[in-house]
Write an enzyme that holds these catalytic residues in place. Structure first.
Site, PDB file in Angstrom:
ATOM      1  N   CYS A 178       8.700  -1.657  11.418  1.00 18.41           N
ATOM      2  CA  CYS A 178       8.704  -2.695  12.451  1.00 18.41           C
ATOM      3  C   CYS A 178       7.766  -2.348  13.607  1.00 18.41           C
ATOM      4  CB  CYS A 178      10.101  -2.838  13.017  1.00 18.41           C
ATOM      5  SG  CYS A 178      11.336  -3.078  11.754  1.00 18.41           S
ATOM      6  N   LYS A 213      -5.745   8.291  -9.118  1.00 16.77           N
ATOM      7  CA  LYS A 213      -6.200   8.256  -7.720  1.00 16.77           C
ATOM      8  C   LYS A 213      -7.701   8.511  -7.655  1.00 16.77           C
ATOM      9  CE  LYS A 213      -3.717   6.587  -6.047  1.00 16.77           C
ATOM     10  NZ  LYS A 213      -2.415   6.219  -6.543  1.00 16.77           N
ATOM     11  N   GLY A 240      13.909   1.416  12.676  1.00 18.81           N
ATOM     12  CA  GLY A 240      14.606   2.572  12.091  1.00 18.81           C
ATOM     13  C   GLY A 240      15.794   2.118  11.281  1.00 18.81           C
ATOM     14  N   GLU A 257      -9.739   5.502  -9.104  1.00 24.50           N
ATOM     15  CA  GLU A 257      -9.693   4.211  -8.405  1.00 24.50           C
ATOM     16  C   GLU A 257     -10.402   4.221  -7.051  1.00 24.50           C
ATOM     17  OE1 GLU A 257      -4.996   4.219  -6.942  1.00 24.50           O
ATOM     18  OE2 GLU A 257      -5.973   2.315  -7.315  1.00 24.50           O
ATOM     19  N   TRP A 287       9.969  -5.600   9.686  1.00 24.71           N
ATOM     20  CA  TRP A 287       9.753  -5.291   8.262  1.00 24.71           C
ATOM     21  C   TRP A 287      11.141  -4.989   7.748  1.00 24.71           C
ATOM     22  CZ3 TRP A 287       6.175  -4.749   4.326  1.00 24.71           C
ATOM     23  CH2 TRP A 287       6.519  -3.891   3.281  1.00 24.71           C
TER      24      TRP A 287
END
Ligand code: M6R
Length: 608
Positions: free
Chosen positions: A2, A488, A103, A491, A76
């Site tokens: 958030c 990884k 949190g 890409e 979020w």
């Protein structure tokens, strides 16, 4: 996670706060809200969706331009779906206090129960509303807002950054933090509070970073930091930020990918929040309490999420003796899979929107098989369509290359394995306590070792960035980590890489080895160590260069041993993961690639 901004000062507080929220938009959010005081009392406006929707709602809220203090929030979701009631700010029971929170309050169910018994009503499903109502309760026996906030926080377990406004004290804001970021911005005739520096960067570069256990009270012309428990004043020094807004959004890191790799200690902590009974040393997964331990678990996922699933297979089978199959979702959906009574399907997806994973999930449900969604985005399609949802707590992942999401998925899979083992009575009290302490220690180990890992990765990247190919090798639980390392690298750096089970090398890939074809090996000190060591001798014999991640001390005949810290039992994967991520990152950055937005790739693959 958030985004929070609080403002007290000479400018119109509401527009300043909304502008601050816009600068936090990069964090991702599903709803937004603002609280401020007008003559009639506190006003709270919140909306699901984008900040533009909030602005539209504000148009009808009277003369908000007069407010001299405000707090605002982008949410979020972590508890409760994205909707208006769950959006912040939340009011206390008297309507005299409004609060925003970032949190997770671990013991919110117990606290809510207590307040429900006192007849207090709740309008959202959030832990945050519980916290502000607890402050409201504490106000009844306290002489001041800071005393009430302090009392409430002393009862709250978990992580928080909170900002509070009171109808009785116009122009003033209170804030506190524990394990969630909170920063104070110091202006002239104005002060700011925010989860992140970019929120107020156009107004001031003078900041005070608050530490865990601190509380602060601000108005336009003053600020005071206190110990949140004792309310004793604390000396704090301000510092000047030199980053521009873009760098500040990345927390001062060059790329989101790097920021997200370095966030993994926090991710592990957040995933464990509320999941461990500290006294009994047992795992709490109430979301799946109603489900029996499956006869067989079938994991369906794509890309990095599927590698997390493959790692989970080793862990769950080893600890709980529950058979686990891992299916690549794009294959599973067309394979006419055999699903039997007693099976359960787990769909793993960071975004919760991957088309193939969703198709696999739907197929399982058509067969009447219970589906557990393991995903990061609350309210996503995987979350909505699964019978049971376990949320990872990685926070928004912005870089296209997935990093911290895999770490969070691994924590949850470990907890799942542990909980199955507990339920099957397979663990002694000592083994269970060791496993629980083992996972709880990971965050601290990573915090200490990530900076040095990055240096090693940077140094190695210089030597190996001219390679056209790479072979990644690992055995047992490290085989999926080898595959993830290779994924990884390809890409983001566009260097071809293959992840292979080390024992399979002699059945084909060994033909490729020559001095220009390096190997990246995972050779941790477990019961397969001597086997990996032999595989590496075979590579050396063919002139291949080797980087080897190890915690086994000297003795490996490789060109670049990369020493990792010791951790409990099978949890070495948590140290291997950031090492392979950092190595890929440093090579791609050295080669000048577009690390956060690699060509041809999308963050969320919503088409077949
Ligand atoms: O959102 P999901 O976890 O379902 O995404 C799955 C893959 O598309 C994703 O992991 C992809 O492989 C990443 N680019 C890997 O870094």
């Amino acid at each position: 996670m958030c985004g929070i901004i609080g403002y007290a000062g000479h400018r119109p507080a509401v527009p300043v706060s909304l502008e601050g929220l816009r600068r936090l938009e990069y964090r991702g959010y599903d709803s937004a809200g603002v609280a401020f005081k007008l003559d009639g009392g506190l006003v709270v406006i919140k909306e699901k969706g984008k900040i533009a929707a909030l602005e539209e709602a504000l148009e009808e809220a009277g003369n908000f331009m007069n407010a001299t203090a405000a707090l605002a929030h982008t949410r979020w979701a972590t508890h409760g779906v994205p909707n208006r009631p769950n959006a912040h700010p939340h009011l206390d029971q008297s309507g005299e206090l409004a609060m925003v929170h970032n949190g997770i309050i671990e013991n919110y169910t117990e606290l809510k129960q207590e307040m429900l018994q006192k007849g207090i009503s709740f309008y959202s499903e959030t832990d945050s509303e519980v916290l502000v109502k607890l402050v409201g309760e504490c106000m009844k026996e306290s002489g001041s807002v800071e005393e009430a906030l302090s009392k409430a926080l002393s009862r709250a377990e978990g992580a928080y950054a909170v900002v509070l406004i009171s109808n009785a004290h116009p122009g003033r804001l209170w804030a506190a933090r524990k394990q969630s970021p909170l920063v104070l911005g110091l202006g002239t005739g104005e002060n700011f509070l925010a989860s992140d520096v970019p929120a107020f960067l156009p107004y001031t570069r003078e900041v005070v970073f608050l530490d865990d256990g601190e509380m602060v009270v601000i108005d336009a012309n003053s600020w005071k930091v206190m110990d949140a428990a004792t309310l004793q004043a604390k000396e704090k020094k301000s510092q000047t930020i030199t980053w521009d807004v873009q760098a500040a959004q990345k927390g001062g890191f060059k790329h989101f990918m790097l920021k997200e790799i370095m966030e993994q200690p926090k991710v592990v902590r957040d995933c464990l929040t509320g999941r461990i009974d500290q006294q009994k040393k047992t795992v709490k997964l109430p979301e799946i309490d109603g489900l029996p331990v499956p006869k067989r678990l079938v994991i369906v996922a794509c890309g990095t999420s599927s590698y997390a699933g493959m790692w989970g297979k080793y862990i769950i089978e080893k600890m709980a003796r529950v058979p686990v199959d891992v299916a690549i979702a794009s294959e599973f959906r067309y394979a006419d899979p055999i699903l039997a009574e007693g099976d359960q399907v787990m769909a793993i997806s960071q975004s919760g929107e991957t088309a193939d994973t969703l198709a696999g999930l739907r197929l399982a449900r058509e067969h009447g098989i219970p589906v557990i969604g393991l995903c990061n985005v609350v309210g996503s399609s995987v979350a909505r369509e699964s019978d049971h949802v376990l949320y990872t707590q990685a926070g928004p992942e912005i870089s296209v290359a997935s990093t911290k999401a895999m770490c969070s998925q691994m924590v949850m899979l470990f907890l799942l394995g542990l909980s199955y083992a507990e339920r099957k009575g397979l663990l002694s009290d000592e083994d269970r306590a060791a496993a629980v302490s083992g996972i709880q220690e990971i965050a601290g180990v990573l915090e200490q070792s990530l900076p040095a890992m990055r240096d090693t990765a940077r140094h190695l990247a210089r030597s190996y960035s001219s390679a056209d190919n790479f072979l990644y090798l690992g055995r047992g639980p490290y085989c999926p980590l080898a595959m993830e390392g290779a994924l990884k690298l390809k890409e983001i750096s566009y260097i071809h890489a293959e992840g292979y089970a080390a024992g399979e090398m002699k059945h084909g890939p060994i033909a490729l080895i020559d001095p220009r074809f390096p190997t990246f090996a995972i050779a941790l000190a477990d019961d397969l160590f001597s086997k990996v060591k032999s595989n590496l001798i075979e590579v050396k014999a063919r002139g291949g260069k080797i980087i080897a991640l190890t915690n086994a001390g000297p003795g490996l005949e490789v060109d670049h041993p990369w020493y990792l810290p010791q951790v409990w039992g099978p949890l070495g994967a948590f140290t291997v993961l950031p090492a392979v991520q950092l190595f890929a990152y440093e090579i791609a950055d050295y080669l000048g690639k577009d690390v956060d937005q690699p060509r041809n790739l999308a963050k969320s693959v919503t088409v077949e």
